[in-house]
Design a protein around this motif. Structure first.
Motif, PDB file in Angstrom:
ATOM      1  N   GLY A  31      11.570  14.819  -4.203  1.00 45.57           N
ATOM      2  CA  GLY A  31      10.561  14.438  -4.849  1.00 45.57           C
ATOM      3  C   GLY A  31       8.970  14.457  -4.379  1.00 45.57           C
ATOM      4  O   GLY A  31       8.188  14.073  -5.007  1.00 45.57           O
ATOM      5  N   LEU A  32       8.940  15.281  -3.138  1.00 45.29           N
ATOM      6  CA  LEU A  32       7.691  15.526  -2.752  1.00 45.29           C
ATOM      7  C   LEU A  32       7.004  16.577  -3.223  1.00 45.29           C
ATOM      8  O   LEU A  32       7.045  17.794  -2.938  1.00 45.29           O
ATOM      9  N   THR A  33       6.172  16.227  -4.385  1.00 43.89           N
ATOM     10  CA  THR A  33       5.219  17.260  -5.020  1.00 43.89           C
ATOM     11  C   THR A  33       3.996  17.314  -4.268  1.00 43.89           C
ATOM     12  O   THR A  33       3.566  16.498  -3.574  1.00 43.89           O
ATOM     13  N   ASP A  34       3.093  18.550  -4.702  1.00 37.56           N
ATOM     14  CA  ASP A  34       1.810  18.718  -4.184  1.00 37.56           C
ATOM     15  C   ASP A  34       0.904  17.690  -4.525  1.00 37.56           C
ATOM     16  O   ASP A  34      -0.461  17.771  -3.899  1.00 37.56           O
ATOM     17  N   GLY A  35       1.196  16.827  -5.490  1.00 25.78           N
ATOM     18  CA  GLY A  35      -0.031  15.787  -5.764  1.00 25.78           C
ATOM     19  C   GLY A  35       0.188  14.371  -4.982  1.00 25.78           C
ATOM     20  O   GLY A  35      -0.396  13.481  -5.088  1.00 25.78           O
ATOM     21  N   CYS A  36       1.258  14.507  -4.304  1.00 30.22           N
ATOM     22  CA  CYS A  36       1.544  13.053  -3.289  1.00 30.22           C
ATOM     23  C   CYS A  36       0.644  12.926  -2.035  1.00 30.22           C
ATOM     24  O   CYS A  36       0.364  13.797  -1.380  1.00 30.22           O
ATOM     25  N   VAL A  37       0.226  11.806  -2.068  1.00 30.21           N
ATOM     26  CA  VAL A  37      -0.643  11.284  -0.805  1.00 30.21           C
ATOM     27  C   VAL A  37       0.104  10.036  -0.116  1.00 30.21           C
ATOM     28  O   VAL A  37       0.521   9.255  -1.046  1.00 30.21           O
ATOM     29  N   ARG A  38       0.114  10.152   0.940  1.00 31.60           N
ATOM     30  CA  ARG A  38       0.472   8.860   1.874  1.00 31.60           C
ATOM     31  C   ARG A  38      -0.719   8.235   2.234  1.00 31.60           C
ATOM     32  O   ARG A  38      -1.340   8.708   2.994  1.00 31.60           O
ATOM     33  N   LEU A  39      -0.481   7.043   2.129  1.00 33.26           N
ATOM     34  CA  LEU A  39      -1.471   6.031   2.443  1.00 33.26           C
ATOM     35  C   LEU A  39      -1.097   4.797   3.579  1.00 33.26           C
ATOM     36  O   LEU A  39      -0.193   4.287   3.333  1.00 33.26           O
ATOM     37  N   SER A  40      -1.832   4.970   4.827  1.00 35.36           N
ATOM     38  CA  SER A  40      -1.389   3.898   5.813  1.00 35.36           C
ATOM     39  C   SER A  40      -2.330   2.725   5.853  1.00 35.36           C
ATOM     40  O   SER A  40      -3.407   3.168   6.159  1.00 35.36           O
ATOM     41  N   VAL A  41      -2.025   1.557   5.195  1.00 34.69           N
ATOM     42  CA  VAL A  41      -3.228   0.711   4.919  1.00 34.69           C
ATOM     43  C   VAL A  41      -3.442  -0.198   6.473  1.00 34.69           C
ATOM     44  O   VAL A  41      -2.580  -0.666   7.076  1.00 34.69           O
ATOM     45  N   GLY A  42      -4.633  -0.297   6.503  1.00 39.06           N
ATOM     46  CA  GLY A  42      -4.989  -0.600   8.036  1.00 39.06           C
ATOM     47  C   GLY A  42      -5.629  -2.126   7.905  1.00 39.06           C
ATOM     48  O   GLY A  42      -5.260  -2.973   6.942  1.00 39.06           O
ATOM     49  N   LEU A  43      -6.361  -2.551   8.903  1.00 38.59           N
ATOM     50  CA  LEU A  43      -6.815  -4.022   8.891  1.00 38.59           C
ATOM     51  C   LEU A  43      -8.280  -4.145   8.205  1.00 38.59           C
ATOM     52  O   LEU A  43      -8.856  -5.372   8.307  1.00 38.59           O
ATOM     53  N   GLU A  44      -8.864  -3.257   7.424  1.00 38.20           N
ATOM     54  CA  GLU A  44      -9.992  -3.471   7.064  1.00 38.20           C
ATOM     55  C   GLU A  44     -10.100  -4.435   5.877  1.00 38.20           C
ATOM     56  O   GLU A  44      -9.092  -4.681   5.368  1.00 38.20           O
ATOM     57  N   GLY A  45     -11.118  -4.780   5.356  1.00 40.97           N
ATOM     58  CA  GLY A  45     -11.275  -5.840   4.082  1.00 40.97           C
ATOM     59  C   GLY A  45     -10.570  -5.182   3.007  1.00 40.97           C
ATOM     60  O   GLY A  45     -11.008  -4.048   2.660  1.00 40.97           O
ATOM     61  N   ALA A  46      -9.732  -5.815   2.234  1.00 39.02           N
ATOM     62  CA  ALA A  46      -9.227  -5.523   1.168  1.00 39.02           C
ATOM     63  C   ALA A  46     -10.081  -4.980   0.035  1.00 39.02           C
ATOM     64  O   ALA A  46      -9.834  -4.146  -0.736  1.00 39.02           O
TER      65      ALA A  46
END
Ligand SMILES: *Cc1c(COP(=O)(O)O)cnc(C)c1O
Length: 399
Positions: A370-385
């Motif tokens: 299901g990995l299409t070219d429109g996919c982005v992966r986001l790793s959420v850090g510790l910055e302010g929400a």
């Protein structure tokens, strides 16, 4: 009156992370000591003889390719957090994955793995192991019948990641563990995305758990490291000689960095996961997002399984913005979130998997997960929400 000695197994996670595995020298240092030494000396030739023979009744080390006091502290601390009887550390997550598989397989054996894997995990299974005479089959990890049907008489290992990289597909670990048991095979689980806080594969029936300590365990994007956890007899029998003689040893310096990193993993990962859950909702509600993937959102395809086996949603989100052009515009418009293929860092990071981490997949293999070219992966850090929410919204609008 004798003092009742605390059993570390009874401690809360937060205590295990600070106190677990601590082994102080005669100097009584407060922080964990960094034993930056290659080898160790013996009082007598007899002592060296006994230590090599494994018959010494005084504990001690031989050579840091085998083991080292700082890496041992890291192993003992991680084992305590995982609830695992035993841990061996490695120089990277991939050294852990490669060792975990090679140590259990011989020419003529068969390995069964889920299709949705980190690119390097997939390379070992589909490119390297066949050269060593190991056959493989990959299956849709969420399809339990597919796992059952693919088992062969020579199947020795089942391997999966859950949630999987990059689209956070969730696989029922207990169900696959039961299939492995029935087949007389071992289940190896790459638990990087779930983190040792939110999912305990050994309790779900897995035989071996592997980590890239590079990710949430370091948490500050500094060093590479890996770990293999499970039953002591299985690890000693399957991996001890391989680790000793091929040398994927974790550097004591990196182990020391990881020891300090793991002290705060509970605080960091819980906060990052809380922010990720909020951001996943925000992204899902935006008209420029076609689809969002987050394990503990009700619209996740395996939400029920995730709820059953994970105690938190984790720090990663995937989203589909429709096309490669849209994904690139989104990434290029980010001001706070960095474009980077790493994850689990205190800094929020985003990547376009089909041109980076999953580039080694064929297009057919990418579409199968299901990995299409429109996919982005986001790793959420510790910055302010709120700052992250503003950055992501602005980037979506730039599409
Ligand atoms: C990063 C990663 C690895 C490899 O770890 P390294 O420490 O980079 O070698 C393996 N599996 C998963 C799921 C990962 O995200």
């Amino acid at each position: 009156m004798s003092k009742d000695i605390e059993d570390p197994q009874d401690w809360e996670d937060a205590t295990k992370l600070i106190r677990g595995g601590l082994s102080r020298s005669h100097w009584g240092e407060t922080a964990e000591a960094l034993y930056l030494t290659q080898s160790f000396v013996y009082d007598t030739a007899e002592q060296a003889d006994e230590r090599f023979a494994g018959t010494s009744n005084t504990p001690g080390f031989i050579y840091s390719r085998y083991s080292n006091p700082t890496t041992k502290m890291f192993e003992d601390r991680l084992a305590l957090l995982e609830g695992a009887p035993f841990c061996r550390s490695t120089a990277s997550g991939m050294a852990a994955v490669a060792t975990s598989l090679v140590g259990l397989l011989s020419a003529g054996d068969h390995i069964l793995a889920s299709k949705a894997l980190f690119g390097s995990c997939r390379w070992i299974i589909t490119q390297y192991l066949p050269r060593m005479g190991v056959e493989f089959t990959t299956v849709q990890g969420t399809d339990l019948d597919a796992w059952k049907k693919a088992v062969r008489p020579n199947t020795k290992v089942l391997f999966l990641e859950s949630p999987a990289n990059p689209l956070l597909e969730v696989i029922d670990v207990a169900a696959v563990a039961a299939i492995a048991k029935e087949a007389g095979a071992r289940l190896v689980v790459d638990n990087v995305f779930a983190t040792p806080l939110f999912q305990k594969p050994l309790q779900l029936g897995a035989d071996i758990v592997v980590y890239s300590a590079t990710k949430h365990i370091d948490g500050g994007g500094r060093v590479l490291g890996g770990a293999i956890l499970g039953d002591e007899a299985l690890i000693e029998e399957s991996y001890r000689d391989f680790l000793r003689h091929t040398g994927p040893a974790l550097s004591p310096f990196n182990a020391w960095v990881l020891l300090k990193g793991i002290e705060t993993i509970d605080l960091r990962v819980r906060r990052q996961s809380e922010t990720a859950a909020t951001l996943a909702d925000l992204l899902a509600d935006h008209p420029k997002t076609k689809r969002v993937f987050y394990p503990l959102r009700k619209d996740h395809p395996q939400y029920e399984v995730a709820k059953k086996q994970m105690s938190g949603g984790g720090t990663l989100i995937a989203l589909d913005v429709g096309s490669r052009e849209a994904a690139f515009r989104f990434l290029n418009a980010l001001q706070l979130v960095d474009i980077s293929n790493n994850l689990g860092d205190a800094k929020s990071l985003a990547t376009h998997p089909s041109t980076t981490t999953h580039r080694s997949f064929t297009e057919e293999d990418r579409l199968a997960i299901g990995l299409t070219d429109g996919c982005v992966r986001l790793s959420v850090g510790l910055e302010g929400a709120n700052d992250l929410a503003r950055d992501l919204t602005r980037a979506l609008e730039a599409i």
